[in-house]
Enzyme design. Structure first.
Site, mmCIF file in Angstrom:
data_model
loop_
_atom_site.group_PDB
_atom_site.id
_atom_site.type_symbol
_atom_site.label_atom_id
_atom_site.label_comp_id
_atom_site.label_asym_id
_atom_site.label_seq_id
_atom_site.Cartn_x
_atom_site.Cartn_y
_atom_site.Cartn_z
ATOM 1 N N LYS A 80 0.840 -1.199 0.000
ATOM 2 C CA LYS A 80 0.000 0.000 0.000
ATOM 3 C C LYS A 80 0.882 1.258 0.000
ATOM 4 C CE LYS A 80 -4.040 1.901 2.519
ATOM 5 N NZ LYS A 80 -4.890 1.746 3.718
ATOM 6 N N SER B 118 -9.734 1.774 2.582
ATOM 7 C CA SER B 118 -8.827 2.508 1.731
ATOM 8 C C SER B 118 -7.775 1.650 1.035
ATOM 9 C CB SER B 118 -8.114 3.572 2.557
ATOM 10 O OG SER B 118 -7.303 2.974 3.547
ATOM 11 N N SER C 99 -9.985 -0.578 6.774
ATOM 12 C CA SER C 99 -9.359 -0.362 5.469
ATOM 13 C C SER C 99 -8.668 -1.585 4.872
ATOM 14 C CB SER C 99 -8.352 0.789 5.552
ATOM 15 O OG SER C 99 -9.033 2.019 5.489
#
Lengths: 480, 481
Positions: free
Chosen positions: A69, A144, A168
């Site tokens: 990420k 996210s 997330s």
């Protein structure tokens, strides 16, 4: 079967037996990325194979590609939290999890898209534009960590790391039909994770199955002297708990989670999963988590307060974007701050900075932040009590399946409710896993969430593995 | 308000003290002054995204030592808070500090002001990180940031508003500094910024129980400046109050050249720092035993040392006070007393010639080439008459320059006094022969001329004659003659 479509543990077995080489896997995954990422947009940056030569040539035994990420620092690689304000920022150091992975030979293949600074549940709040759900590219992958989830689901990565502040990792895992684990707060070092809300953030695995989840957790868990909030608790080999035996385990079903707003297909899939656990020998009973209804409000006070402070460092002075207006408005330095932050942050980031600044302000602190922390303690106590009796609490991961791109973009409140079932685990600091438990009529994946007491990741993996053994969901293939 | 006699000045001081730990408060970078800009930095003290602070336990230990020395309560629940504000020298956009639970609270120190003892309360003392340093380059029309100082452990010590005059403020600072020096936790050097001070001042009617509107004074670079600035502000407040004007609550800057203060910002412009608990640092709880252990190994503090010096060495109040003014001098004195019983002589030498040399050289005794054994030996040489007292001072200078033993210097420089009576007799005979007129005058009663003869003899001896013996011989010869 294509190498890119296999799980890490399957590939590692083949590397060990010398049937394939790590380069073969790397080739296969890069080929897949070239073929499908134009449609998925999971990655914001790919990392050349040469940069992974140390891993490839080293003695590590986990030489499979991993997607990271975009908020986890990789030394020398631009790391931006998918925000304009961090453009050009190349950290001179790697996050502890990256160093640990690279020591074991992991191939950092690229960095994945996310909601800016992890503010969101759809990956639409990215300066790079939205990622898409591999099951239906008109839909969001969740967020996210949507880029990481989409990459794994679309076979553009063998496995991935995400971060989870209020869901997330779990919510995009649910939307994309994969496994996502948020570890206990303190289980995994946060050093090098660009903070959203320091007391809630945890890095965790996004994987194709539960075995990979256990393997990846093995690699990243443990105390780190660079992170004083990381716990000095021994890390077991999590794969030893994948026993396929859940007989006698006690599962609590919180009545507060099965409420209005929960989509019928999700409710049905979760109920069927409960039946599956019963068949496997677990006992199931209703449990009450009475403060559940306050979780979302509490979360948006605590998380935004911390975020407003954590994001103060993006001021255009040392790194990233710097903008100076043409004419002096206040003073040169204040103009620089304002212009940089105005142009650098997206709307959701600005909204959360304002919310957090407000709740910390003199005169409002007691009513908001302090009250929020008190409710947080109550929510934690709900779980403490539940885990006196139950080994796990079982809930849906999200009230819906993946929604359409743009559907909730204009309505932050309905977007916030997408995390209604995942937020409590972060507030309580407990571990939680999302695993696939079915599909909607539109062939969109549904996720099941299991929660356990602090440092009981073993229990989650044990339950998740047993369920996975009894169900076909993780073997379903994306229509790409 | 119309009578100046009824007004009273109320002062409170905030002292920022840099702790001299090896490394910074939240990272492993060296904590040092005067290095190449930005050479002592890492992702943590630069506040790079993703980095996290880890508390330096040494800084915490130093803070507790300070708490104990200030007779304060030690807060057993140690937590940190974020103080949020924007400034280019603050790389995270917040300072890690302590807000509602300072490590030390409710303390006091005893000062002596105008000969009278006075108790000054310490409201609180807390641990925090220092910011970086901005350097304004006017020629390049830009500002530069040096982050070397970022993360230096700081202790902020806040007094109660117990101080009633600028002189008292000065005395408080002097006493506080001395106490801190004895703890070996800081260089306490205002020039290097390791000790900094802001002052709060207000003026009220003596009968009032509430405080008047205060101003805060910044940019105070010496204790003298603190005193002068407070005198200026006290006058300004009084003048305004007596003329019926109101005091505006504000922060003012001291201008040392102009010897006056100018407004910096008003209360309305004051920051809302939005303090909240620092989530990146886990609070810790100090055990009773841990605090007790620190208490047990506390160094002796100046007041106790003063008392002990007077008792143990029978020193006068004055002598003892001078000796304790610098911990290194007090230690040096004590080391000497282990080598010689001539306590008073040692004291006189240290507070006399040695202190004079230290002042002249502007250094502390610890950096000089002087060992206690050498000083004691030097005193012995003077006391036995091997060299004169005057020569002794010269020998001291050379000892400091070279680090050599006094005996070596006396030998090399040929400074030994002539104490051999045969030799002295010869010299006196020669002087008598050359100055028979003067000898005659003395015999006739002009005794003041004796000094002339002694001088002549000393001249012949190239200054090395033992003056006492010389005088005796001359006196006897005149009587005998």
């Amino acid at each position: 079967m294509n190498l890119f479509a296999q799980s890490a543990h399957e590939l590692l077995d083949q590397i060990r037996s010398r049937a394939i080489s790590p380069e073969d896997i790397d080739d296969s995954v890069r080929g897949r990325i070239a073929a499908v990422d134009g449609r998925i947009k999971a990655y914001v940056r790919l990392r050349d194979r040469e940069k992974n030569s140390a891993s490839l040539q080293g003695n590590g035994s986990f030489k499979v590609p991993i997607a990271i990420k975009d908020n986890i620092c990789v030394k020398g690689e631009e790391t931006t939290c998918s925000s304009k304000i961090l453009q050009g920022f190349k950290p001179p150091y790697s996050a502890t999890v990256i160093s640990k992975l690279q020591e074991k030979g992991a191939i950092v293949i690229g960095q994945t898209n996310m909601d800016e600074f992890a503010f969101g549940s759809s990956t639409e709040n990215s300066a790079f534009g939205p990622s898409r759900n591999p099951w239906n590219t008109d839909c969001v992958p969740g967020g996210s960590s949507g880029g990481s989830a989409a990459a794994v689901a679309a076979h553009e990565a063998i496995w991935a790391l995400g971060s989870d502040t209020g869901g997330s990792i779990r919510q995009p895992a649910s939307f994309c039909g994969i496994v996502g684990l948020k570890p206990t707060y303190g289980r995994v070092s946060r050093y090098g994770l660009i903070a959203f809300a320091s007391s809630l953030d945890q890095i965790g695995p996004l994987t194709k199955d539960v075995t990979d989840c256990a393997l990846l957790l093995n690699l990243i868990a443990g105390h780190d002297e660079m992170d004083s909030t990381s716990a000095n608790v021994a890390v077991p080999d999590y794969t030893q708990f994948l026993t396929n035996d859940v007989k006698g385990l006690k599962i609590g079903i919180p009545k507060e989670y099965f409420i209005e707003g929960l989509d019928a297909p999700v409710r049905q899939a979760v109920n069927e999963a409960v039946e599956e656990f019963k068949k496997a020998g677990a006992t199931v009973k209703e449990v009450s988590l009475p403060h559940t209804e306050y979780a979302v409000a509490t979360y948006y006070i605590v998380a935004t307060a911390e975020a407003s402070s954590n994001l103060a460092r993006f001021d255009g002075i040392q790194y990233g974007l710097r903008e100076q207006p043409k004419t002096v408005r206040k003073t040169p330095i204040i103009d620089l701050y304002e212009e940089t932050r105005d142009r650098g942050f997206g709307w959701e980031a600005k909204r959360r900075i304002m919310l957090g600044t407000y709740s910390l302000s003199s005169g409002y602190y007691d009513a908001y932040y302090l009250r929020g922390q008190k409710v947080r303690t109550l929510i934690k106590q709900d779980f403490d009590e539940a885990f006196q009796e139950f080994d796990t609490v079982l809930t849906p991961t999200s009230p819906t399946t993946a929604f359409r791109i743009g559907e909730k973009a204009a309505d932050p409140l309905s977007m916030y409710l997408s995390d209604i079932y995942t937020i409590s685990a972060n507030l309580a600091g407990i571990p939680a896993i999302s695993i696939p438990c079915g599909f909607s009529r539109e062939r969109l994946p549904i996720g099941l969430q299991l929660l356990a007491k602090p440092f009981a990741e073993d229990m989650l993996l044990r339950l998740a593995f047993a369920y996975e053994q009894r169900t076909p969901w993780h073997k379903e293939s994306v229509p790409l | 308000m119309n009578d100046a006699q009824e007004l009273e000045t109320v002062i409170g001081l905030e002292v920022h003290l840099q702790l001299n730990t090896e490394s910074k408060i939240f990272c492993g970078c060296a904590n040092r002054f005067g290095q190449e800009p930005n050479s002592l930095t890492c992702p943590v003290c630069l506040g790079l995204p993703g980095s996290l602070p880890v508390l330096n336990q040494k800084a915490l230990l130093y803070a507790i030592r300070i708490a104990v020395a200030l007779n304060a309560q030690v807060q057993p629940f140690v937590k940190f808070d974020r103080k949020n504000y924007y400034y280019p020298d603050l790389p995270k956009g917040y300072q890690i500090s302590q807000y509602d639970l300072p490590i030390a609270f409710a303390g006091f120190i005893m000062i002596s002001s105008e000969g009278k003892p006075k108790r000054i309360g310490i409201k609180r003392a807390h641990l925090e990180e220092d910011a970086g340093k901005l350097i304004h380059d006017a020629s390049a029309n830009c500002s530069l940031v040096d982050y070397n100082r970022t993360g230096t452990p700081l202790m902020e010590i806040v007094s109660e508003p117990d101080i009633r005059s600028p002189q008292e403020a000065y005395d408080y600072l002097t006493t506080l500094k001395l106490t801190l020096q004895y703890l070996h936790v800081s260089d306490c050097d205002m020039e290097k910024g390791s000790l900094r001070c802001d002052a709060n001042i207000s003026v009220r009617k003596k009968a009032d129980s509430t405080l008047g509107k205060k101003t805060e004074i910044k940019n105070l670079n010496s204790f003298k400046a603190v005193k002068n600035a407070l005198e200026f502000e006290a006058d300004r407040h009084r003048t305004q109050l007596l003329s019926g004007d109101r005091i505006i609550q504000e922060t003012r800057l001291w201008n040392d050249e102009k010897q006056s203060t100018v407004p910096m910002r008003s209360k309305e412009e004051a920051h809302d720092y939005r303090y909240f608990p620092e989530p990146d640092l886990v609070p810790l709880t100090l055990s009773e035993e841990a605090i007790e252990e620190i208490r047990r190994v506390m160094p002796e503090l100046p007041a106790a040392k003063w008392e002990r010096f007077r008792q143990q060495y029978s020193l006068s109040e004055y002598d003892a006070k001078i000796l304790i003014q610098q911990p290194s001098i007090a230690d040096f004195f004590e080391a000497c007393t282990h080598l010689s019983k001539e306590i008073k002589k040692i004291c006189n030498w240290i507070i006399g010639p040695v202190a004079a040399e230290l002042n002249a050289r502007k250094v502390g005794i610890e950096v000089l080439n002087l060992t206690p054994i050498h000083l004691v030996d030097l005193i012995k040489e003077v006391e036995t008459g091997a060299i004169s007292h005057l020569a002794g001072k010269d020998v001291l200078k050379m000892m400091l320059d070279t680090g050599k033993a006094p005996a070596t210097i006396i030998e090399e420089e040929g400074l030994a006094q002539v104490s051999n009576s045969d030799e002295l007799e010869k010299i006196v005979s020669a002087v008598f022969n050359e100055n028979s007129k003067v000898v005659a005058q003395i015999k006739e009663g002009k005794e003041t001329a004796m000094g002339f003869l002694v001088g002549q003899a000393m001249k012949q001896a190239q200054g090395k004659a033992n003056p006492k013996m010389l005088a005796e011989i001359i006196k006897r010869r005149i009587t005998d003659a």
